[in-house]
Structure formats: C-alpha cells, structure tokens
Design an enzyme around this catalytic site. Structure first.
Site, mmCIF file in Angstrom:
data_model
loop_
_atom_site.group_PDB
_atom_site.id
_atom_site.type_symbol
_atom_site.label_atom_id
_atom_site.label_comp_id
_atom_site.label_asym_id
_atom_site.label_seq_id
_atom_site.Cartn_x
_atom_site.Cartn_y
_atom_site.Cartn_z
ATOM 1 N N GLU A 49 4.620 -4.987 7.053
ATOM 2 C CA GLU A 49 3.832 -3.978 7.767
ATOM 3 C C GLU A 49 4.315 -3.768 9.203
ATOM 4 O OE1 GLU A 49 2.582 -6.418 5.884
ATOM 5 O OE2 GLU A 49 0.903 -5.679 4.690
ATOM 6 N N GLU A 104 -0.494 -9.417 -0.717
ATOM 7 C CA GLU A 104 -1.896 -9.742 -0.420
ATOM 8 C C GLU A 104 -2.757 -9.720 -1.686
ATOM 9 O OE1 GLU A 104 -1.808 -6.680 2.686
ATOM 10 O OE2 GLU A 104 -2.633 -8.174 4.057
ATOM 11 N N GLY A 123 0.555 -5.078 0.896
ATOM 12 C CA GLY A 123 -0.648 -5.177 0.069
ATOM 13 C C GLY A 123 -0.366 -5.812 -1.290
ATOM 14 N N ALA A 178 0.868 -1.185 0.000
ATOM 15 C CA ALA A 178 0.000 0.000 0.000
ATOM 16 C C ALA A 178 0.901 1.230 0.000
ATOM 17 C CB ALA A 178 -0.886 -0.027 1.231
HETATM 18 C C1 HXC Z 1 5.089 4.414 -1.224
HETATM 19 C C2 HXC Z 1 7.003 3.450 -2.027
HETATM 20 C C3 HXC Z 1 6.626 2.200 -1.493
HETATM 21 C C4 HXC Z 1 5.390 2.125 -0.811
HETATM 22 C C5 HXC Z 1 8.528 1.958 -2.477
HETATM 23 N N1 HXC Z 1 8.186 3.254 -2.628
HETATM 24 N N2 HXC Z 1 7.608 1.308 -1.791
HETATM 25 N N3 HXC Z 1 6.231 4.542 -1.901
HETATM 26 N N4 HXC Z 1 4.681 3.265 -0.696
HETATM 27 N N5 HXC Z 1 4.931 0.996 -0.294
HETATM 28 C C6 HXC Z 1 8.926 4.296 -3.325
HETATM 29 C C7 HXC Z 1 10.112 4.768 -2.509
HETATM 30 O O1 HXC Z 1 9.716 5.737 -1.559
HETATM 31 C C8 HXC Z 1 10.984 5.358 -3.597
HETATM 32 O O2 HXC Z 1 10.490 6.632 -3.931
HETATM 33 C C9 HXC Z 1 10.724 4.448 -4.790
HETATM 34 O O3 HXC Z 1 9.482 3.776 -4.518
HETATM 35 C C10 HXC Z 1 11.790 3.379 -4.967
HETATM 36 O O4 HXC Z 1 11.944 2.701 -3.749
HETATM 37 P P1 HXC Z 1 13.348 2.496 -3.024
HETATM 38 O O5 HXC Z 1 13.065 2.229 -1.596
HETATM 39 O O6 HXC Z 1 14.280 3.599 -3.350
HETATM 40 O O7 HXC Z 1 13.860 1.167 -3.755
HETATM 41 P P2 HXC Z 1 14.823 0.048 -3.175
HETATM 42 O O8 HXC Z 1 15.952 0.649 -2.403
HETATM 43 O O9 HXC Z 1 15.139 -0.842 -4.324
HETATM 44 O O10 HXC Z 1 13.934 -0.767 -2.102
HETATM 45 C C11 HXC Z 1 12.833 -1.505 -2.529
HETATM 46 C C12 HXC Z 1 11.930 -1.902 -1.319
HETATM 47 C C13 HXC Z 1 11.587 -0.627 -0.504
HETATM 48 C C14 HXC Z 1 12.680 -2.911 -0.444
HETATM 49 C C15 HXC Z 1 10.693 -2.552 -1.883
HETATM 50 O O11 HXC Z 1 11.106 0.375 -1.402
HETATM 51 C C16 HXC Z 1 10.561 -0.856 0.561
HETATM 52 O O12 HXC Z 1 10.885 -1.375 1.621
HETATM 53 N N6 HXC Z 1 9.338 -0.392 0.313
HETATM 54 C C17 HXC Z 1 8.277 -0.435 1.310
HETATM 55 C C18 HXC Z 1 7.727 -1.821 1.430
HETATM 56 C C19 HXC Z 1 6.621 -1.868 2.473
HETATM 57 O O13 HXC Z 1 6.835 -1.526 3.654
HETATM 58 N N7 HXC Z 1 5.430 -2.326 2.059
HETATM 59 C C20 HXC Z 1 4.295 -2.437 2.939
HETATM 60 C C21 HXC Z 1 3.505 -1.203 2.886
HETATM 61 S S1 HXC Z 1 2.198 -1.240 4.056
HETATM 62 P P3 HXC Z 1 11.449 7.910 -4.030
HETATM 63 O O14 HXC Z 1 10.495 9.056 -4.186
HETATM 64 O O15 HXC Z 1 12.278 7.921 -2.806
HETATM 65 O O16 HXC Z 1 12.258 7.626 -5.276
HETATM 66 C C22 HXC Z 1 1.015 -2.155 3.363
HETATM 67 C C23 HXC Z 1 -0.164 -2.200 4.247
HETATM 68 C C24 HXC Z 1 -1.232 -3.053 3.725
HETATM 69 O O17 HXC Z 1 1.110 -2.654 2.319
HETATM 70 C C25 HXC Z 1 -2.314 -2.995 4.732
HETATM 71 C C26 HXC Z 1 -3.625 -3.248 4.199
HETATM 72 C C27 HXC Z 1 -3.827 -2.868 2.861
#
Ligand code: HXC
Length: 257
Positions: A131, A111, A108, A65
C-alpha cells in the site's frame, strides 16, 4: 448459491470459497467483499459445514483491494461508507477458516489471509503489504495482524517498503502454518479442513475462540477463559462420546459435527 466474483462449493462438510476474478489477479472489489462475507455468514449457520477454505488461483490468492475501484474515491466517500469496514465480519466468524494461498497475497489479499485462522501456502506464495507504494497504508489489519504474527521488525519493514516475503520466509516467520508444493495445495487444504470438520463443532469452535482471544487479553484472563470453555465442554454429548470411544478403542462418532 451462485455468485459473480467467487465460487462457493460444498466439499463434504467443508465449504470451499474460490476467489474468481482471475483477469485482475482476484483484486478485491466491493462486490467480492460482499459475496465473501455473505458466503461465510451462510456457512456459519449451516449445520452441514464444519470448516471453510478460502483460496484463489495458482497465480494469485488476491493482489489486494481493487485499485481501479479505489482510485476515484476521496476521504468523505470512504469515511461515510466506512469503506473496508465490512471485512471486520470475517474474523468475527465462529467456525474455523483456512486460507490456502498460492501466488500473490498482497495488500488486502494478505490481510484477508491473515483474518483466517491459519494460512497454508504453496511454494509459489508471495506475501506483501505494498500500500505504501500507492501513497496509502494497510486498512484491513496489515499493521496489526502482521505485527502480531511475525513481530515488529518484519512487519515494519514490509509495511514501510512494500517488500514481498517468499513462502519460505513466511513459514520461518510464523505467518503460515506450512508450505506445500503448489500442485498439492488445494488437496492438502481440503484434507486438513475435512479433518477439522470431522471433530465436534463445540470443541473446534471453542478452541478457535480461545486461541483468537489470546491476541486480545492478558495471559491470566486467557487461561481462565480457556479453562471455563473446557469445563463447559464437559457438558456435551461429544465429550462423553470422545472419551468412551477412546476407552473402547474405536473411532468417536460425534453428534455435533
Ligand atoms: C486492480 C489489479 C490489481 C489490483 C493487479 N491488477 N492487481 N487491478 N487492483 N490490486 C490487474 C492489473 O491492472 C492487470 O490488469 C492484471 O491485474 C494483471 O496484473 P499485472 O500487473 O499485469 O500482472 P503482473 O505483471 O504479473 O504483476 C503482478 C502484481 C501487480 C505484482 C501483483 O499486478 C501488482 O503490483 N498489483 C498491485 C498490488 C497492490 O498494490 N496491492 C495493494 C492494493 S491496495 P490489466 O487490465 O492491465 O490486464 C490495498 C489496500 C488495502 O490492498 C487497504 C484496506 C483494504
């Protein structure tokens, strides 16, 4: 139909949905949720579609998400809006849906893939529920579907630590049906989808319905439900065609495709 955050194309009788926010690794924002559901619901009533494939990019199916969209929100706002509730429409679809996953399928994103009927992935795929690292928890089935798919030990570890699973581990654990080389993933997913789309829809939809129901009801009820659906299929033109084609040693030509 043109969308802002996804691409939706007909490939024969298959609808290919490509998540298309590459700059944020296909983070799922509200617009994308609405567009995915809209495209799926349209495919459900489109006679020209027999199967759907959802895919992302080489680097990410979806990294979860959209954290930047969620960050300013509080309890009242997400509760009143039933944030993420729209996603419940995906597993309610009646036509088969395949997730073709390369790269990250996190939160998400993992999921969404698990809401599909099965997941084909490439050797670069990484599955995880991170998460917990954000001080929250899964909310689109990560504690429920993952547990049913891979068992409590792996689901609990992944949900409590945010550890990612490789493609190989995901296949071993039963999260994905198969792993294919990255360059072949989309072609393979479309080939499988075309095969499914070439079958009789009452048959594929009933198989999907009964298989999904196995996760919700008792074995005895499930077997009874399965048998009733099978008996109902004896009333279709396609059953008549399928069996006579076998006897005549030719390929069946299904009417309800
Ligand atoms: C918003 C995101 C994002 C996310 C990545 N980006 N994931 N933006 N929401 N979930 C953005 C980053 O901010 C970054 O933007 C760009 O995408 C590239 O990501 P990087 O982190 O620079 O890439 P990398 O170093 O290769 O790392 C990849 C990654 C990391 C390991 C996937 O991005 C990451 O940990 N992302 C978050 C994963 C996460 O926590 N997902 C769960 C979300 S909560 P900029 O602007 O900096 O270039 C969820 C809740 C669900 O899903 C609940 C119910 C629906």
């Amino acid at each position: 139909m043109t969308y802002e955050t996804i691409l939706a194309e007909h490939r024969g009788r298959v609808l290919l949905i490509t998540l298309n926010r590459p700059e944020v690794l296909n983070a799922l924002n509200a617009t994308m949720a609405g567009e995915i559901v809209e495209a799926l619901v349209a495919a459900e009533i489109d006679d020209a579609i027999g199967c759907i494939v959802i895919t992302g990019s080489d680097k990410a199916f979806a990294a979860g998400a959209d954290i930047k969209e969620m960050q300013p929100k509080g309890f009242a706002e997400v509760y009143v809006a039933d944030q993420f509730g729209l996603w419940d429409r995906v597993p309610m679809l009646r036509k088969p849906v395949i997730a073709a996953v390369s790269g990250y399928a996190l939160g998400g994103g993992c999921e969404l893939a698990m809401m599909c009927d099965f997941i084909l992935c490439s050797d670069t795929a990484r599955f995880g529920q991170p998460e917990v690292k954000l001080g929250i928890m899964p909310g689109m089935g990560g504690t429920q579907r993952l547990t049913r798919l891979v068992g409590q030990a792996k689901a609990m570890e992944m949900n409590l630590t945010g550890r990612m699973m490789t493609a190989e581990e995901a296949e071993r654990a039963g999260l994905v049906s198969r792993v294919v080389p990255s360059a072949e993933l989309l072609d393979e997913a479309l080939k499988v989808a075309e095969t499914i789309a070439g079958m009789s829809l009452p048959s594929t939809m009933s198989i999907r319905d009964a298989t999904r129901r196995s996760q919700e009801i008792s074995l005895a009820e499930g077997v009874r439900y399965e048998r009733r659906l099978l008996q109902a299929l004896f009333g279709t033109d396609d059953k008549a065609e399928g069996m006579i084609a076998f006897i005549e040693k030719r390929k069946p030509v299904f009417k309800h495709r």
